[in-house]
Design an enzyme around this catalytic site. Structure first.
Site, short mmCIF file in Angstrom:
data_model
loop_
_atom_site.label_atom_id
_atom_site.label_comp_id
_atom_site.label_asym_id
_atom_site.label_seq_id
_atom_site.Cartn_x
_atom_site.Cartn_y
_atom_site.Cartn_z
N ARG A 26 0.69 -1.27 -0.09
CA ARG A 26 -0.02 0.00 -0.12
C ARG A 26 1.00 1.30 0.06
O ARG A 26 0.53 2.25 0.48
CB ARG A 26 -1.14 -0.07 1.41
CG ARG A 26 -2.05 -0.98 1.05
CD ARG A 26 -3.19 -0.38 0.34
NE ARG A 26 -4.26 -1.34 0.08
CZ ARG A 26 -5.46 -1.16 0.99
NH1 ARG A 26 -5.58 -0.46 1.77
NH2 ARG A 26 -6.46 -2.28 0.63
N ARG A 30 -3.97 6.65 0.52
CA ARG A 30 -4.52 7.89 1.20
C ARG A 30 -3.45 8.47 1.96
O ARG A 30 -3.89 9.45 2.70
CB ARG A 30 -5.83 7.60 1.98
CG ARG A 30 -6.87 7.09 0.77
CD ARG A 30 -8.07 6.57 1.44
NE ARG A 30 -7.55 5.38 1.97
CZ ARG A 30 -8.41 4.36 2.38
NH1 ARG A 30 -9.81 4.53 2.60
NH2 ARG A 30 -8.09 3.15 2.98
N ARG A 39 -6.85 11.04 -6.60
CA ARG A 39 -8.12 10.03 -6.27
C ARG A 39 -9.44 10.91 -6.41
O ARG A 39 -10.34 10.35 -6.62
CB ARG A 39 -7.84 9.51 -4.78
CG ARG A 39 -8.95 8.61 -4.13
CD ARG A 39 -9.14 7.43 -5.01
NE ARG A 39 -10.20 6.51 -4.53
CZ ARG A 39 -11.51 6.91 -4.99
NH1 ARG A 39 -11.69 7.65 -6.03
NH2 ARG A 39 -12.53 6.06 -4.58
N ASP A 76 -6.71 -3.27 -7.52
CA ASP A 76 -7.09 -3.90 -6.44
C ASP A 76 -7.45 -5.40 -6.65
O ASP A 76 -7.60 -5.78 -7.69
CB ASP A 76 -8.29 -3.24 -6.02
CG ASP A 76 -8.73 -3.42 -4.52
OD1 ASP A 76 -8.17 -3.07 -3.68
OD2 ASP A 76 -9.50 -4.32 -4.17
N TYR A 152 -14.84 -12.52 0.00
CA TYR A 152 -15.35 -11.01 -0.03
C TYR A 152 -16.59 -11.26 -1.18
O TYR A 152 -17.52 -10.95 -0.99
CB TYR A 152 -14.45 -10.10 -0.91
CG TYR A 152 -13.30 -9.54 -0.08
CD1 TYR A 152 -13.78 -8.46 0.95
CD2 TYR A 152 -12.14 -9.86 0.09
CE1 TYR A 152 -13.02 -8.04 1.78
CE2 TYR A 152 -11.31 -9.36 1.13
CZ TYR A 152 -11.67 -8.44 1.83
OH TYR A 152 -10.59 -7.72 2.79
O1 CP3 Z 1 0.02 0.40 -3.10
C1 CP3 Z 1 -0.44 -0.90 -3.30
O2 CP3 Z 1 -0.20 -1.71 -2.36
C2 CP3 Z 1 -1.07 -1.46 -4.48
C3 CP3 Z 1 -2.62 -1.26 -4.75
C4 CP3 Z 1 -3.40 -1.91 -3.59
C5 CP3 Z 1 -4.59 -1.63 -3.23
N1 CP3 Z 1 -5.29 -2.70 -2.68
C6 CP3 Z 1 -5.07 -0.25 -3.47
C7 CP3 Z 1 -6.39 0.10 -2.54
C8 CP3 Z 1 -3.09 -3.53 -3.22
C9 CP3 Z 1 -1.84 -4.44 -3.53
C10 CP3 Z 1 -4.52 -4.00 -2.84
C11 CP3 Z 1 -4.83 -5.30 -2.28
C12 CP3 Z 1 -5.94 -5.46 -1.20
N2 CP3 Z 1 -7.13 -5.01 -1.45
C13 CP3 Z 1 -6.11 -6.40 -0.53
C14 CP3 Z 1 -4.95 -7.35 -0.14
C15 CP3 Z 1 -3.86 -6.57 0.99
C16 CP3 Z 1 -4.43 -6.33 2.26
O3 CP3 Z 1 -4.60 -5.00 2.47
O4 CP3 Z 1 -5.00 -7.08 2.99
C17 CP3 Z 1 -7.23 -6.47 -0.06
C18 CP3 Z 1 -7.81 -7.32 1.14
C19 CP3 Z 1 -8.06 -5.51 -0.71
C20 CP3 Z 1 -9.36 -5.35 -0.67
C21 CP3 Z 1 -9.79 -3.90 -0.33
N3 CP3 Z 1 -9.43 -2.77 -1.19
C22 CP3 Z 1 -10.29 -3.40 0.85
C23 CP3 Z 1 -10.86 -4.46 2.09
C24 CP3 Z 1 -10.44 -2.02 0.61
C25 CP3 Z 1 -11.16 -0.89 1.59
C26 CP3 Z 1 -10.19 -0.71 2.64
C27 CP3 Z 1 -9.51 0.48 2.81
O5 CP3 Z 1 -8.23 0.58 3.13
O6 CP3 Z 1 -10.07 1.42 2.07
C28 CP3 Z 1 -9.87 -1.68 -0.48
C29 CP3 Z 1 -9.58 -0.29 -1.33
C30 CP3 Z 1 -8.29 0.08 -1.56
N4 CP3 Z 1 -7.52 -0.58 -2.35
C31 CP3 Z 1 -7.67 1.48 -1.34
C32 CP3 Z 1 -6.54 1.50 -1.85
C33 CP3 Z 1 -5.48 2.45 -2.09
C34 CP3 Z 1 -8.21 2.66 -0.47
C35 CP3 Z 1 -9.49 3.28 -1.40
C36 CP3 Z 1 -9.57 4.62 -1.85
O7 CP3 Z 1 -8.42 5.32 -2.30
O8 CP3 Z 1 -10.64 5.18 -2.03
#
Ligand code: CP3
Length: 343
Positions: A26, A30, A39, A76, A152
């Site tokens: 990540r 944000r 974003r 994602d 999910y």
């Molecule tokens: O920089 C990086 O790592 C690359 C991008 C990346 C994202 N998600 C962007 C993201 C990666 C590799 C992921 C993986 C991901 N997504 C996982 C596995 C790793 C982990 O964190 O456990 C999972 C379970 C998800 C599913 C997911 N995506 C959830 C549960 C959420 C909501 C929770 C949250 O943090 O908001 C997301 C949204 C998400 N994916 C965001 C980002 C930057 C935030 C949303 C936004 O910017 O509006």
């Protein structure tokens, strides 16, 4: 710099380079004001992921700001259910919301027909990144592992116990197996296409592997991962794969023996003296700085960083967190760690 000199590729080839490579899960997100700015130009998170120009920009932001050794493409794990035809949305302050897949009929309605058409923007992002990254930075592609994606898909949202998917797997093992089989096929095909678009390393996120009992862990995490690794290797034998079966403790040993992945990302709770002893002979260890030590900063952060560097001195090792960066993280604390690791 030639391919073979890139620090992440060296580490995954089992070589302890001049220093460990560093990147952070990540690393785009944000916690960065420049991410929030881009974003804010798209309301739908999935649409944002499917806009190569924006995905490329936010992938590059942490490389420019911190000089990480590797870059993970911005997307994602839930693009796969979306591409298979399930309704997926991301709601602010809630997280992912999906129309739950609860029975055999719902699994049968999912389809691979439009998979690559749907995911084409992700491949465009990778192609753009391949040309844009500094020559010493490794490009990482990724996917969710079938179990975590299925939690999910079945639950319709994130949950602390993944109960809905675990129950379906006990009550209707054939239905659940059909879902996992579809995810194995789709994920392998997606990862192969990522390599063709420029990904040099692949990471499989199995965030919820830790909720599975040992027998179920074999069935729903180890076996599907092994099938994906074999399918990718059949086409691209040299692309290193990093597994992240989060929260599995000593079951990581069996996971590595069975899947043969080159790298293993370990969570914050893992004892790194144990990991060095038991996992390093089987794969390159990646991890496991506490994301909250990164929020805290200061001397505690330096101490935690040094413990990892000293613990893995002389071993192939990838410096990373035990889980993703928290959105409250001050960017300066990230810079502090990168400076220390790259010194
Ligand atoms: O920089 C990086 O790592 C690359 C991008 C990346 C994202 N998600 C962007 C993201 C990666 C590799 C992921 C993986 C991901 N997504 C996982 C596995 C790793 C982990 O964190 O456990 C999972 C379970 C998800 C599913 C997911 N995506 C959830 C549960 C959420 C909501 C929770 C949250 O943090 O908001 C997301 C949204 C998400 N994916 C965001 C980002 C930057 C935030 C949303 C936004 O910017 O509006």
């Amino acid at each position: 710099m030639s391919q073979s000199e890139k620090l992440l590729l060296q580490a995954l080839a089992g070589k302890a380079g001049p220093r460990p490579p560093i990147w952070m899960m990540r690393q785009a997100g944000r916690f960065l004001p420049e991410y929030r700015e881009v974003r804010a130009t798209t309301s739908s998170f999935l649409e944002f992921c499917y806009t190569p120009e924006k995905a490329i920009e936010v992938t590059l932001q942490p490389i420019r700001r911190f000089g990480f050794d590797a870059s993970i493409m911005f997307a994602d794990i839930l693009v796969i259910p979306d591409a298979l035809g399930q309704k997926v949305a991301f709601e602010e302050n809630v997280g992912p919301v999906l129309e739950p897949v609860g029975d055999g009929g719902a699994v049968a309605r999912l389809s691979m027909d439009k998979l690559h058409e749907h995911l084409a923007p992700v491949y465009e992002t990778l192609k753009g990144l391949s040309g844009a990254l500094p020559s010493d930075v490794t490009l990482i592609g990724f996917a969710g592992a079938p179990w975590t994606v299925a939690t999910y898909m079945v639950g319709g949202k994130g949950s602390p116990t993944q109960a809905a998917a675990r129950l379906l797997a006990y009550r209707e093992p054939e239905t659940f197996q059909a879902l996992i089989d579809l995810l194995v096929e789709a994920t392998a095909s997606y990862l192969i296409a990522q390599v063709e678009a420029g990904a040099e390393v692949l990471q499989l996120f199995d965030t919820w592997a830790g909720s599975l009992a040992p027998t179920e862990f074999e069935k729903w995490c180890v076996a599907p991962t092994k099938r994906i690794v074999e399918a990718v290797r059949a086409v691209h034998p040299d692309v290193p794969i990093i597994g992240f079966p989060k929260g599995v403790g000593s079951k990581a040993i069996g996971f590595l023996r069975a899947t043969g992945v080159q790298g293993i990302s370990v969570d914050t709770g893992t004892d790194m003296a144990w990991a060095r002893q038991e996992l390093s002979p089987l794969a390159t260890v990646q991890g496991n700085l506490d994301p909250l030590a990164l929020v805290a900063g200061g001397a505690a952060l330096d101490r935690a960083t040094d413990e990892l560097l000293e613990g893995f001195a002389g071993k192939p090792y990838i410096f990373n967190l035990g889980h993703g960066i928290e959105k409250e993280t001050p960017p300066d604390h990230v810079a502090q760690v990168v400076r220390r690791v790259q010194a």
